[in-house]
Design a protein around this motif. Structure first.
Motif, PDB file in Angstrom:
ATOM      1  N   ALA A  95      72.580  47.580 132.933  1.00  0.00           N
ATOM      2  CA  ALA A  95      73.480  47.032 133.942  1.00  0.00           C
ATOM      3  C   ALA A  95      72.701  46.806 135.097  1.00  0.00           C
ATOM      4  N   VAL A  96      73.265  45.775 136.206  1.00  0.00           N
ATOM      5  CA  VAL A  96      72.565  45.947 137.272  1.00  0.00           C
ATOM      6  C   VAL A  96      73.754  45.436 138.165  1.00  0.00           C
ATOM      7  N   LEU A  97      73.869  46.677 138.855  1.00  0.00           N
ATOM      8  CA  LEU A  97      75.235  46.834 139.736  1.00  0.00           C
ATOM      9  C   LEU A  97      74.630  46.305 141.556  1.00  0.00           C
ATOM     10  N   VAL A  98      75.663  44.970 141.701  1.00  0.00           N
ATOM     11  CA  VAL A  98      75.142  44.648 143.316  1.00  0.00           C
ATOM     12  C   VAL A  98      76.124  45.287 144.076  1.00  0.00           C
ATOM     13  N   LEU A 140      64.951  42.163 139.646  1.00  0.00           N
ATOM     14  CA  LEU A 140      65.000  41.867 137.923  1.00  0.00           C
ATOM     15  C   LEU A 140      63.634  41.451 137.463  1.00  0.00           C
ATOM     16  N   GLU A 141      63.033  40.884 138.637  1.00  0.00           N
ATOM     17  CA  GLU A 141      61.418  40.579 138.645  1.00  0.00           C
ATOM     18  C   GLU A 141      61.286  41.770 137.575  1.00  0.00           C
ATOM     19  N   ARG A 142      62.068  42.478 138.498  1.00  0.00           N
ATOM     20  CA  ARG A 142      60.612  44.026 137.769  1.00  0.00           C
ATOM     21  C   ARG A 142      60.739  44.125 136.576  1.00  0.00           C
ATOM     22  N   LEU A 143      61.627  43.726 136.043  1.00  0.00           N
ATOM     23  CA  LEU A 143      61.755  44.504 134.400  1.00  0.00           C
ATOM     24  C   LEU A 143      61.760  43.850 133.293  1.00  0.00           C
ATOM     25  N   LYS A 144      61.129  44.326 132.258  1.00  0.00           N
ATOM     26  CA  LYS A 144      60.365  44.102 131.320  1.00  0.00           C
ATOM     27  C   LYS A 144      61.141  43.240 130.665  1.00  0.00           C
ATOM     28  N   ARG A 145      62.803  44.060 130.266  1.00  0.00           N
ATOM     29  CA  ARG A 145      63.006  43.247 129.579  1.00  0.00           C
ATOM     30  C   ARG A 145      64.808  42.447 130.636  1.00  0.00           C
ATOM     31  N   PRO A 146      65.300  41.583 130.894  1.00  0.00           N
ATOM     32  CA  PRO A 146      66.156  41.402 131.306  1.00  0.00           C
ATOM     33  C   PRO A 146      67.945  42.669 131.390  1.00  0.00           C
ATOM     34  N   PRO A 147      68.817  42.713 132.161  1.00  0.00           N
ATOM     35  CA  PRO A 147      70.106  43.646 132.072  1.00  0.00           C
ATOM     36  C   PRO A 147      70.508  43.095 130.878  1.00  0.00           C
TER      37      PRO A 147
END
Lengths: 325, 325
Positions: A95-98, A140-147
């Motif tokens: 998960a990405v927490l903003v 998000l760009e840095r991830l191979k698969r999105p959260p």
């Protein structure tokens, strides 16, 4: 706690209030060395499923029995609290927490819902990225698969909605809290009430904590501004802080409540009940913001039941029948 | 605080102690309505650069002046605290924080250094991934570009060192705290003293907080075990908690201190000074663990100066001259 076995109308009234609120009760007869409870009382209370304990506090007698009674009476959620986020993020997932850092963010800290979310994800064998709204796109760009989920502070909703690919679900900490501590369906109904607000209507903004508001305070400045913009005119907005809740609730067209991150579920549900009794819709900060910014559907994406309820009510409203109560 | 202008040997002794510890001092003459400080005293104190304030506490007189004096006397680090992590992670870059959840982790929370690290990274326009040691490998796999730094709880050092590619720097929260709150060079010297420990030596394990230790407690079980394994025999290990520090420091061959995350820099530096005065080496938890597990070089990777010091002392020790004091 009743001293020396006295029991009267006052105690009965308190007990009735507890029953009404579905709060578990323990009756403690203190000073039981000076006087025991009347013969039939204990039996009557046991019939009402109320635990009774006799203590002599100044000698410490009965304290262990009281502790045991407290543990037995503690509601299930104290042992197994409903989850805030972990059921939305499978083990091994991300998960990405903003977390925007605004002027009110206390130095060197994260606020409680953010910490709680991180911890719950770790407890659930998943993990997270923590990022400000400005670095979200890069992260998000840095991830191979999105959260599987992006959770944002409500204040950054619009930017986060813009920077997150449309197939990735987003919601806010505030909506997660609404689900965990409150009643998501009642809040959805509250959000719909924003649609019916007219200039001049009375709105109560209620905040659980008594923090010192500064410039651009969310409850005093931002939410009133977004509501006014949505309604297209001035509103009669009142702000309260802390544990007092006004008696003239029915005089408001809407209550907007903070996430109540420092409260337990019971306290918030009690307020929601009072709103229902007074016939006034209640919504929380995050859902109000999502609604007024026009991203309510997307913010409810992770909660298909609530989204379905919302769409049904919206359709009913469009037909002129209004949401069911 | 001196009432009615009394001043004697006792007050002079306190002031000398403050000067010795380089602690800023403010002398408050309270009850100044009942008696003013002696004529020459104020002048003498001002010459020693000690602020003087006169108050009448029960009437609130002089309290504002006292507050102002406090702000003026506050050390620079209170305003601009030295950074814990943000100088190691450039803006826009990513750090990975490894947060094991052990039995002592308080429910629903993260411990202070973890929260502090996350917040500092956000303040510095960088971002982070938070992950348990078990999911670390997957989390790193998910990234297109590796992080610039991996920070782990010391307890997971070995696994993290194994799961992180060799070209990615790793360190521990404890070593970050050692740098921020203590004196990294003195701790490096303390770690070197582990090399000279012999079975039967006295070791003091000091913990700042008085938490309730449970199974597998780091200070009581794990560190003693790792030290014994490294030394190859039993050690005479004493454990203390809280603000008391023993008078017979010189009787120990080593002091191992916790990260002191809940203390300010002054309090830890005072203890380090006392150790230096007593001629006893002091090391902290994380550096002790890294040393006994044989990954000290890698754990110091992000701090080239400390690594250089360590290698130099190690070389000197190998030649038989021991580290410089």
């Amino acid at each position: 706690m009743v001293a020396g076995g006295d029991w009267g109308e006052f105690e009965d009234a308190i007990l009735r209030e507890f029953h009404q609120r579905k709060a578990p009760a323990i009756v403690v007869f203190n000073k039981s060395d000076l006087g025991r409870p009347a013969a039939g009382l204990g039996e009557r209370l046991r019939k009402e499923k109320v635990s009774c304990v006799e203590t002599v506090a100044n000698r410490g007698e009965g304290v262990l029995a009281l502790r045991e009674a407290l543990v037995r009476a503690a509601p299930e959620e104290f042992i197994n609290a409903p989850s805030m986020i972990s059921d939305l993020v499978p083990p091994g997932e991300l998960a990405v927490l903003v977390v925007p850092i605004d002027k009110e963010a206390p130095k060197g800290r994260l606020i409680q819902p953010q910490v709680q979310a991180i911890r719950e994800l770790l407890d659930g064998d998943s993990y997270c990225m923590v990022v400000k709204e400005r670095e979200l796109r890069d992260a998000l760009e840095r991830l191979k698969r999105p959260p599987v989920l992006v959770v944002t502070d409500s204040q950054a909703f619009l930017k986060v909605a813009g920077d997150t690919p449309p197939d990735v679900k987003i919601t806010s900490f505030s909506i997660l809290l609404a689900r965990q501590k409150g009643d998501l369906a009642q809040f959805v109904q509250g959000a719909l009430a924003i649609e019916g607000l007219k200039p001049g209507d009375r709105v109560l903004v209620a905040e659980a904590c008594s923090h010192h508001p500064i410039t651009d305070d969310i409850g005093r400045v931002k939410i009133p501004r977004w509501l006014r913009q949505y309604v297209g005119g001035a509103l009669d907005i009142h702000t309260i802080q802390g544990h007092d809740f006004p008696d003239d609730l029915a005089s408001y067209q809407l209550v907007v409540h903070c996430g109540a991150c420092m409260w337990n579920r019971r306290e918030l549900l009690t307020r929601m009940l009072r709103c229902r009794q007074a016939g006034v819709p209640i919504c929380n900060y995050g859902m109000t913001i999502a609604y007024t910014l026009g991203i309510f559907d997307r913010a409810l994406g992770p909660f298909p039941d609530a989204l379905e309820t919302y769409r049904r009510w919206k359709a009913e409203r469009a037909k002129g029948s209004g949401p069911a109560s």
